[in-house]
Enzyme design. Sequence first.
Site, short mmCIF file in Angstrom:
data_model
loop_
_atom_site.label_atom_id
_atom_site.label_comp_id
_atom_site.label_asym_id
_atom_site.label_seq_id
_atom_site.Cartn_x
_atom_site.Cartn_y
_atom_site.Cartn_z
N TYR A 79 -1.58 -0.11 10.59
CA TYR A 79 -1.77 -0.55 9.21
C TYR A 79 -0.54 -0.18 8.38
CZ TYR A 79 -3.77 -1.02 4.53
OH TYR A 79 -4.00 -1.38 3.22
N SER A 94 0.85 -1.19 0.00
CA SER A 94 0.00 0.00 0.00
C SER A 94 0.88 1.24 0.00
CB SER A 94 -0.91 0.01 1.23
OG SER A 94 -1.59 1.25 1.36
#
Length: 243
Positions: A142, A129
């Site tokens: 995250y 990501s």
Amino acid sequence: MTTALITGATSGIGRAMAVALAEAGYEVYALGRSEVALNELRATQRGITPIALELTDRDSLHASMSGLQVDVLINNAGIMPPLGAFADMAVSDIDSTLEVNLSAAVLLTRLVVPQMRERQSGHILFTGSTAGHAPSPNFAVYSATKAAISAFAASLRAELSPAGIRITEIVPGRVETQLYRDILDSEARQAMYAGRLSLQPEDVAKIVVAVLALPPAAAVTRFDILPTRPVAPININSRVLKP
């Protein structure tokens, strides 16, 4: 026939990759938690074998890999914990995010790498990501898992490239998926994806198919895929979400 094992294949990017690779002639093993969703996927697309299990169940994961030849491994499964300040996070959310996004991917890779090394071929992909490369507030854990995946992929590449094994990190920006389904209400999600400016799962899947089609001597170590037009931060309940 070349085989591909994809985790998190019940929806979003994982499902799109499973469909695209099956259409490209791969024998696809689609791994996910929802047996219903996996059976629906198999019913709509030939060439897909569902494997329903909890990725964090190490015994089940190990058993499912027994005797399975994997030419392409795509570590795609991931979760998004509730948004907010790290100091306010529940320890259970921290644990589950680390387990699903990082530990499970490392373990599954460990189960598959020996057979690839023995054959002196294989391709392993990780869905990372942009959050792992450009962290922002409220995404601490995250972002940490995605940064760790990036480092793991880079180190693994250096270790396994002499054996002819390719490693690719997929780095998408904002993609319209169900990642935020459990932590944002429908109105917030609609606002987040307004204007169809976000990427679609199929966009990522197309590049994966193209990367896998390259000759063995060519390796794409990392590819970033972002929306063409800037996606503005959205303020939801006083929290700012970024791509």
